[in-house]
Design a protein around this motif. Structure first.
Motif, PDB file in Angstrom:
ATOM      1  N   MET A   1       0.828  -1.545  -0.074  1.00 38.77           N
ATOM      2  CA  MET A   1      -0.185   0.118   0.251  1.00 38.77           C
ATOM      3  C   MET A   1       0.744   1.161   0.000  1.00 38.77           C
ATOM      4  N   LEU A   2       2.133   1.395   0.874  1.00 35.94           N
ATOM      5  CA  LEU A   2       2.482   2.153   0.852  1.00 35.94           C
ATOM      6  C   LEU A   2       3.316   2.864  -0.076  1.00 35.94           C
ATOM      7  N   TYR A   3       3.729   1.152  -0.927  1.00 35.46           N
ATOM      8  CA  TYR A   3       4.596   1.783  -2.723  1.00 35.46           C
ATOM      9  C   TYR A   3       3.642   2.386  -2.886  1.00 35.46           C
ATOM     10  N   LEU A   4       2.733   2.159  -3.656  1.00 37.88           N
ATOM     11  CA  LEU A   4       1.485   2.311  -4.416  1.00 37.88           C
ATOM     12  C   LEU A   4       1.326   3.541  -3.849  1.00 37.88           C
ATOM     13  N   PHE A   5       0.762   4.000  -3.058  1.00 40.31           N
ATOM     14  CA  PHE A   5       0.467   5.765  -2.867  1.00 40.31           C
ATOM     15  C   PHE A   5       2.180   6.399  -3.032  1.00 40.31           C
ATOM     16  N   GLU A   6       3.193   5.624  -2.713  1.00 43.91           N
ATOM     17  CA  GLU A   6       3.875   6.853  -3.045  1.00 43.91           C
ATOM     18  C   GLU A   6       4.043   7.212  -4.659  1.00 43.91           C
ATOM     19  N   TYR A   7       3.991   5.857  -5.092  1.00 49.36           N
ATOM     20  CA  TYR A   7       3.600   6.419  -6.698  1.00 49.36           C
ATOM     21  C   TYR A   7       3.417   6.857  -7.096  1.00 49.36           C
ATOM     22  N   ARG A   8       1.901   7.381  -7.044  1.00 51.23           N
ATOM     23  CA  ARG A   8       0.686   7.890  -6.891  1.00 51.23           C
ATOM     24  C   ARG A   8      -0.179   8.006  -5.578  1.00 51.23           C
TER      25      ARG A   8
ATOM     26  N   CYS B   1      -5.716   7.981  -0.020  1.00 50.35           N
ATOM     27  CA  CYS B   1      -4.332   8.705  -0.289  1.00 50.35           C
ATOM     28  C   CYS B   1      -3.307   8.270   0.887  1.00 50.35           C
ATOM     29  N   GLY B   2      -3.363   6.642   1.164  1.00 49.13           N
ATOM     30  CA  GLY B   2      -3.031   6.483   2.061  1.00 49.13           C
ATOM     31  C   GLY B   2      -3.126   6.344   3.556  1.00 49.13           C
ATOM     32  N   VAL B   3      -1.507   5.475   4.364  1.00 54.07           N
ATOM     33  CA  VAL B   3      -2.031   3.925   4.826  1.00 54.07           C
ATOM     34  C   VAL B   3      -2.055   5.228   6.502  1.00 54.07           C
ATOM     35  N   ARG B   4      -3.288   4.531   7.467  1.00 57.06           N
ATOM     36  CA  ARG B   4      -3.284   4.829   8.744  1.00 57.06           C
ATOM     37  C   ARG B   4      -2.283   4.848   9.796  1.00 57.06           C
TER      38      ARG B   4
END
Length: 451
Positions: free
Chosen positions: A398-405, A448-451
Motif C-alpha cells: 500500500m505504501l509503495y502504491l501511494f508513494e507512486y501515486r 490517499c494513504g495508510v493510517r
C-alpha cells in the motif's frame, strides 16, 4: 438523682499475687482438667491424627479399598448412596518423557467441524515465528500463554462407574502434563506469499539451465518442504502457486520460472503465431504437440503444459487451446517493462506493436493490475507495477502504491492485491479500516494513504 455515676479507677494489683491467690477449681470427676493437663494431651492427639493419615496413605498405596472406604466414609455417615468405587490416580511410566508434554488449545467451532470431517490440524512456523494452526484450507494465528501451574492430564475420561457391593479401586493413569495454554485468533484473510516466493526464487529455473543439467535436477521444493517453512495451509499454498509462474515437475518438485525464461519462451511462441507457414501454433488454435515440435529442448514438457493451462483457454471437446489476446498483451507488457520499470507510453506502444501478431488491438484497460499510465512533463508514461514484483506485505505494498501515486479508487487498487487476498470483501474491509481517503469533486471516495 444523678443518672451518671463516675466510678473511680480500681487500684492495680500485682498479677503474680492474683495468680497465687486464685482458688483451685472444685468439682466432680467430670470437671475438665487444668490447662496444663490439656497441653500434655495435644501431642497424643496430633500423633494419633498423623498415624491415621499414614495408615490411609499405606492403604491406598497397597490397594486396601475396604480400610480406605471406611476411613473416608466417616465424614459422610448419613450418605448411604456413597459410591464404593474409588478412583486412584497414578503417574504412568511415560510421564517423564518429552512426548508427555501437551498444550491445551481453545478453538472455535469451524476448527472442530474441520477436525470431525477428517481434516488434519497442523501447527506451523519456524522457531522465530509466531505459531499458526492450519486446517486443510485455513490458517489461524495462535496466542500462547505460559503458566506457572502444571496441569496434569488423564487421557482416559473419568466416568461414574456402577457402585458394587464391596469397596474397590479404579486406577487412572496420569500420562501427560501441560505448561501452557493457547487460543486461536481470527482466521487469516491473506496469503503469506512472501516467504513462499523467496524460497522458490532461490532455485528458479533459468533459460540456460541445460548447461548445468545434473545440478539443476536436484533443485526445487516439494510441497511438504514448502509447508515446513511457509505458514499457510495446504489449500492456501496451492492457491498461491496457481497465481505464480511456478511449474511442478515429474519428481514432485516445484520450480519458479525466471523472467528471462518466460520472456524467451513467449518470444518464440509469438514468432510461431506470426509465421504464416506455421499452422501448428495460432492464437485460436494451440496444442501441446504443436508447441513441443517448435520449442527447444530447454523448455520442458511440464513448462509447456503450464503455459497452456495458465495462460490459455481450453477449447471444448478438443485437445487444443486458444490464447486470449488480453493475456498475450499483459505477458508481453511484463517482459518489456520488467527491466526498465517505466517507459514513455508512445515508445512502449511502438515496441509492443512490433512484437504483437498482426491485427491485435491494445486498449489501456488491459494494463490494470500490472502497469499504470500517468502524465509527465514530456507526455504519458507507463510504469510496471506487477504484483509478482511488488512488496509482499499488505502495508508495504500500500505504501509503495501511494508513494507512486497519491489518489486511488477502490477499483484501481483491487487488481494489485489479487495474489494475496482470498476475497474481494476482505480486501475492501482492509482498505476502509486502514486507509485515509478524500472525496473528489464528483463525490467519489479516493484513498490517499495508510493510517
Amino acid at each position: 438523682m444523678n443518672r451518671f455515676i463516675t466510678k473511680t479507677k480500681p487500684q492495680q494489683t500485682n498479677k503474680r499475687d492474683v495468680a497465687q491467690k486464685r482458688p483451685a477449681p472444685v468439682g466432680d470427676e467430670n470437671t475438665p482438667a487444668a490447662s496444663s493437663d490439656i497441653i500434655h494431651e495435644s501431642p497424643n492427639k496430633k500423633a494419633e491424627e498423623t498415624s491415621l493419615m499414614a495408615k490411609l496413605h499405606t492403604a491406598i498405596r497397597h490397594g486396601d479399598a475396604q480400610f480406605t472406604f471406611d476411613t473416608l466414609s466417616k465424614n459422610r455417615p448419613f450418605d448411604n448412596a456413597m459410591n464404593k468405587t474409588m478412583t486412584k490416580m497414578e503417574f504412568s511410566s511415560s510421564y517423564s518423557a518429552l512426548g508427555s508434554e501437551f498444550m491445551l488449545l481453545s478453538v472455535d467451532e469451524s476448527v472442530v467441524n474441520a477436525f470431525k470431517e477428517g481434516q488434519g490440524l497442523t501447527i506451523r512456523g519456524e522457531t522465530t515465528d509466531e505459531a499458526v494452526l492450519c486446517t486443510d484450507d485455513s490458517t489461524f494465528p495462535m496466542k500462547i500463554i505460559e503458566s506457572a501451574t502444571t496441569v496434569l492430564l488423564l487421557h482416559n475420561s473419568l466416568e461414574a462407574p456402577d457402585s458394587p457391593t464391596l469397596p474397590n479401586f479404579q486406577v487412572e493413569m496420569i500420562d501427560g502434563k501441560c505448561y501452557a495454554t493457547g487460543e486461536l485468533c481470527p482466521v487469516v484473510d491473506v496469503l503469506n506469499v512472501s516467504r513462499l516466493k523467496d524460497m522458490l526464487r532461490e532455485q528458479e529455473l533459468r533459460w540456460d539451465w541445460k548447461d548445468r543439467e545434473e545440478e539443476e535436477k536436484l533443485k526445487g521444493y516439494r510441497l511438504r518442504d514448502l509447508l515446513d517453512s511457509v505458514q499457510m495451509s495446504v489449500g492456501e499454498v496451492k492457491t498461491a502457486l496457481i497465481d505464480l509462474p511456478v511449474v511442478k515437475f515429474l519428481n514432485g518438485k516445484y520450480r519458479y520460472l525466471s523472467h528471462k525464461f518466460r520472456g524467451e519462451m513467449l518470444g518464440l511462441i509469438v514468432e510461431m503465431i506470426d509465421e504464416d507457414s506455421n499452422n501448428d501454433v495460432k492464437l485460436e488454435s494451440i496444442s501441446f504437440d504443436g508447441l513441443r515440435k517448435h520449442l527447444p529442448e530447454n523448455v520442458p514438457d511440464q513448462v509447456i503444459e503450464w503455459f497452456l493451462k495458465s495462460r490459455c483457454e481450453k477449447i471444448p471437446d478438443r485437445d487444443e487451446y486458444r490464447l486470449p489476446e488480453e493475456n498475450l498483451i499483459r505477458d508481453l507488457t511484463v517482459v518489456i517493462l520488467y527491466g526498465t520499470r517505466k517507459m514513455p507510453l508512445n515508445q512502449f506502444s511502438e515496441l509492443l506493436g512490433k512484437i504483437l501478431p498482426f491485427g491485435v488491438e491494445v486498449k489501456e484497460t488491459v494494463f490494470d493490475g500490472i502497469a499504470d499510465i500517468s502524465d509527465a512533463s514530456f507526455g504519458k508514461v507507463i510504469t510496471y507495477l506487477g504484483p509478482e514484483d511488488l512488496p509482499d506485505t499488505i502495508k508495504e505494498r500500500m505504501l509503495y502504491l501511494f508513494e507512486y501515486r497519491k489518489l486511488w479508487s477502490m477499483e484501481q487498487l483491487r487488481p494489485y492485491f489479487k495474489d494475496v487476498y482470498k476475497s474481494k470483501v476482505s480486501f475492501d474491509k482492509y482498505v476502509v479500516q486502514n486507509c485515509e481517503y478524500s472525496l473528489s469533486e464528483t463525490g467519489e471516495m479516493l484513498y490517499c494513504g495508510v493510517r
